[in-house]
Design an enzyme around this catalytic site. Structure first.
Site, PDB file in Angstrom:
ATOM      1  N   LYS A  97      70.771 -15.205  20.597  1.00 24.44           N
ATOM      2  CA  LYS A  97      70.246 -14.136  21.446  1.00 24.44           C
ATOM      3  C   LYS A  97      68.796 -14.397  21.847  1.00 24.44           C
ATOM      4  O   LYS A  97      68.390 -14.072  22.960  1.00 24.44           O
ATOM      5  CB  LYS A  97      70.362 -12.773  20.749  1.00 24.44           C
ATOM      6  CG  LYS A  97      71.806 -12.275  20.664  1.00 24.44           C
ATOM      7  CD  LYS A  97      71.871 -10.806  20.308  1.00 24.44           C
ATOM      8  CE  LYS A  97      73.311 -10.311  20.311  1.00 24.44           C
ATOM      9  NZ  LYS A  97      73.433  -8.941  19.845  1.00 24.44           N
TER      10      LYS A  97
ATOM     11  N   LYS B  75      82.570 -17.162  21.679  1.00 19.76           N
ATOM     12  CA  LYS B  75      83.361 -15.960  21.330  1.00 19.76           C
ATOM     13  C   LYS B  75      83.376 -14.989  22.506  1.00 19.76           C
ATOM     14  O   LYS B  75      82.439 -14.971  23.317  1.00 19.76           O
ATOM     15  CB  LYS B  75      82.799 -15.287  20.076  1.00 19.76           C
ATOM     16  CG  LYS B  75      81.477 -14.606  20.277  1.00 19.76           C
ATOM     17  CD  LYS B  75      81.224 -13.527  19.238  1.00 19.76           C
ATOM     18  CE  LYS B  75      79.996 -12.738  19.689  1.00 19.76           C
ATOM     19  NZ  LYS B  75      79.700 -11.535  19.001  1.00 19.76           N
TER      20      LYS B  75
ATOM     21  N   LYS C  34      81.024  -8.342  24.400  1.00 19.05           N
ATOM     22  CA  LYS C  34      80.936  -7.121  25.226  1.00 19.05           C
ATOM     23  C   LYS C  34      80.012  -7.357  26.411  1.00 19.05           C
ATOM     24  O   LYS C  34      80.246  -6.877  27.498  1.00 19.05           O
ATOM     25  CB  LYS C  34      80.287  -5.990  24.427  1.00 19.05           C
ATOM     26  CG  LYS C  34      81.086  -5.411  23.326  1.00 19.05           C
ATOM     27  CD  LYS C  34      80.295  -4.234  22.733  1.00 19.05           C
ATOM     28  CE  LYS C  34      80.614  -4.057  21.259  1.00 19.05           C
ATOM     29  NZ  LYS C  34      79.628  -4.677  20.368  1.00 19.05           N
TER      30      LYS C  34
HETATM   31  P1  TYM Z   1      79.580  -6.075  17.173  1.00 17.37           P
HETATM   32  O1  TYM Z   1      79.350  -4.742  17.786  1.00 17.37           O
HETATM   33  O2  TYM Z   1      79.091  -7.262  17.887  1.00 17.37           O
HETATM   34  O3  TYM Z   1      81.113  -6.257  16.927  1.00 17.37           O
HETATM   35  C1  TYM Z   1      81.903  -5.265  16.271  1.00 17.37           C
HETATM   36  C2  TYM Z   1      82.952  -5.940  15.417  1.00 17.37           C
HETATM   37  O4  TYM Z   1      83.762  -6.766  16.239  1.00 17.37           O
HETATM   38  C3  TYM Z   1      83.761  -8.106  15.727  1.00 17.37           C
HETATM   39  N1  TYM Z   1      83.837  -9.022  16.871  1.00 17.37           N
HETATM   40  C4  TYM Z   1      84.799  -9.925  17.027  1.00 17.37           C
HETATM   41  N2  TYM Z   1      85.860 -10.242  16.269  1.00 17.37           N
HETATM   42  C5  TYM Z   1      86.676 -11.223  16.726  1.00 17.37           C
HETATM   43  N3  TYM Z   1      86.459 -11.868  17.899  1.00 17.37           N
HETATM   44  C6  TYM Z   1      85.414 -11.580  18.687  1.00 17.37           C
HETATM   45  N4  TYM Z   1      85.212 -12.205  19.823  1.00 17.37           N
HETATM   46  C7  TYM Z   1      84.522 -10.560  18.254  1.00 17.37           C
HETATM   47  N5  TYM Z   1      83.391 -10.029  18.790  1.00 17.37           N
HETATM   48  C8  TYM Z   1      82.981  -9.090  17.921  1.00 17.37           C
HETATM   49  C9  TYM Z   1      82.449  -8.223  14.988  1.00 17.37           C
HETATM   50  O5  TYM Z   1      82.482  -9.258  14.035  1.00 17.37           O
HETATM   51  C10 TYM Z   1      82.348  -6.862  14.347  1.00 17.37           C
HETATM   52  O6  TYM Z   1      83.136  -6.790  13.201  1.00 17.37           O
HETATM   53  N6  TYM Z   1      76.043  -6.194  13.690  1.00 17.37           N
HETATM   54  C11 TYM Z   1      77.363  -5.717  13.984  1.00 17.37           C
HETATM   55  C12 TYM Z   1      77.467  -4.210  13.897  1.00 17.37           C
HETATM   56  C13 TYM Z   1      77.021  -3.685  12.582  1.00 17.37           C
HETATM   57  C14 TYM Z   1      77.748  -3.777  11.367  1.00 17.37           C
HETATM   58  C15 TYM Z   1      76.917  -3.150  10.398  1.00 17.37           C
HETATM   59  C16 TYM Z   1      78.980  -4.323  11.027  1.00 17.37           C
HETATM   60  C17 TYM Z   1      75.857  -3.050  12.338  1.00 17.37           C
HETATM   61  N7  TYM Z   1      75.798  -2.733  11.018  1.00 17.37           N
HETATM   62  C18 TYM Z   1      77.319  -3.065   9.077  1.00 17.37           C
HETATM   63  C19 TYM Z   1      79.375  -4.228   9.691  1.00 17.37           C
HETATM   64  C20 TYM Z   1      78.543  -3.614   8.731  1.00 17.37           C
HETATM   65  C21 TYM Z   1      77.727  -6.123  15.402  1.00 17.37           C
HETATM   66  O7  TYM Z   1      76.881  -6.384  16.206  1.00 17.37           O
HETATM   67  O8  TYM Z   1      79.044  -6.086  15.678  1.00 17.37           O
END
Ligand code: TYM
Length: 329
Positions: free
Chosen positions: A113, A194, A197
């Site tokens: 990022k 990957k 969003k």
């Molecule tokens: P985020 O919002 O990017 O993604 C949410 C969840 O989706 C999973 N994910 C994916 N899994 C498979 N293939 C993909 N292409 C893909 N893109 C996203 C992510 O691994 C995640 O499980 N930092 C985290 C949010 C967060 C969080 C936490 C998660 C904040 N605090 C505490 C767990 C525990 C995030 O940005 O996820």
């Protein structure tokens, strides 16, 4: 009941990757664990957000979790918004003061990022400390995520260990739960990456809110390769392997079953089947999603989740505050 916790950022509409890595795992485990499911809106502002869109995305995300099968009526289900519980930021600060800068700047996500924006903020650097606070405040044993968040969960584990050694037993050392199928759904146009969003390429990601026509168009134009064989080989055939993964994740088949089903056929047939299974699943989610948004129940769910999450987090924060020497004994 052991505790499970996860969050999905409201930085845009949710994708089928978010479903596979996050939401579907919560749905699978919700009867087994006390579940803390929250919207990390504080993480979302580590990159610029439009405030109106952020408010909307938060509510839409909650409606989509429920539409995908998260059951808000379970007594062990707690759904809340991160910023409504001030203990997350408080504990994050304590963690920031215990994390070497180099541990944060070597995170894969930070590198990716920050490379995209030279004017990145300090929040992007300390992001994993806030994530550690999200997890450790609740003694969560399990943290379901996709593979991209594994390194952040490992940082939370290291912090828990370090605090337990230095200050006495304070935290549960959490384990990441990575799905067997769908840990990394790939970008349809650039399968080396990957699915995300926030993408500039309109054909790269399938959103849970995409309509039938859009889903078919995106899947039919997914990048594959020129050798024409349907084989699961993520390294050499990431595009085809991604389609097989999506098919398996949304139809409930194993990868082996999917390969056996499509082996010998053309990529066009595989794509049509992937589009079909996505249309079937996502349109069902969308019907439910619209009903939930119209039902006016989301505020009640979030109020209850906020109150419960504050109660649990306050107890943990009090222990940590005393341990590090803040305030009065
Ligand atoms: P985020 O919002 O990017 O993604 C949410 C969840 O989706 C999973 N994910 C994916 N899994 C498979 N293939 C993909 N292409 C893909 N893109 C996203 C992510 O691994 C995640 O499980 N930092 C985290 C949010 C967060 C969080 C936490 C998660 C904040 N605090 C505490 C767990 C525990 C995030 O940005 O996820």
């Amino acid at each position: 009941m052991d505790r499970l916790l996860t969050g999905l950022q409201p930085s845009g509409a949710l994708t089928i990757g978010n479903y596979c890595g996050g939401i579907s795992q919560i749905v699978n485990y919700q009867d087994k664990y006390e579940t803390f499911l929250f919207v990390p809106d504080m993480h979302a502002i580590t990159v610029p957000q439009d405030p109106e869109a952020l408010h909307r995305n938060i509510i839409n995300a909650i409606a989509m979790y429920i539409a995908c099968g998260v059951n808000p009526d379970l007594p062990n289900m707690h759904i809340y918004i991160q910023s409504e519980n001030l203990y997350h930021a408080n504990l994050s600060w304590i963690f920031e003061c215990h994390t070497p800068h180099g541990d944060l700047t070597r995170m894969h996500q930070f590198k990716a990022k920050s490379a995209k924006n030279e004017a990145f903020t300090e929040g992007l650097v300390t992001y994993p400390d806030l994530m550690a606070a999200d997890i450790l405040l609740y003694d969560a044993k399990y943290v379901p995520t996709g593979i991209d968040q594994k390194q952040h969960v490992e940082l939370a584990r290291n912090l828990a260990d370090r605090f337990n050694n230095r200050y006495g037993e304070l935290f549960v050392v959490s384990e990441p739960l990575i799905p067997v199928i769908g840990a990394k759904i790939r970008d349809l146009q650039n399968p080396e990456q990957k699915m995300s969003k926030s993408t500039d390429n309109p054909k790269a990601s399938v959103f849970l809110s995409d309509d039938e026509k859009v889903i078919r168009k995106k899947i039919m134009s997914a990048v594959t390769d020129s050798d024409g064989k349907i084989v699961f080989d993520e390294e050499n055939k990431p595009g085809v392997s991604n389609l097989l993964t999506i098919y398996s994740a949304f139809s409930g088949c194993t990868i082996e079953d999917s390969v056996a089903k499509f082996e010998g056929g053309g990529y066009g047939d595989l794509k049509k089947a992937v589009a079909e299974v996505l249309v079937e699943k996502l349109t069902a989610f969308q019907d439910k999603y619209n009903k939930i948004l119209a039902s006016g129940t989301i505020d009640e769910i979030l109020d209850a989740g906020r109150d419960y999450s504050i109660k649990i987090a306050a107890e943990k924060y009090e222990q940590v505050r005393r341990a590090v020497g803040f305030g009065r004994i």
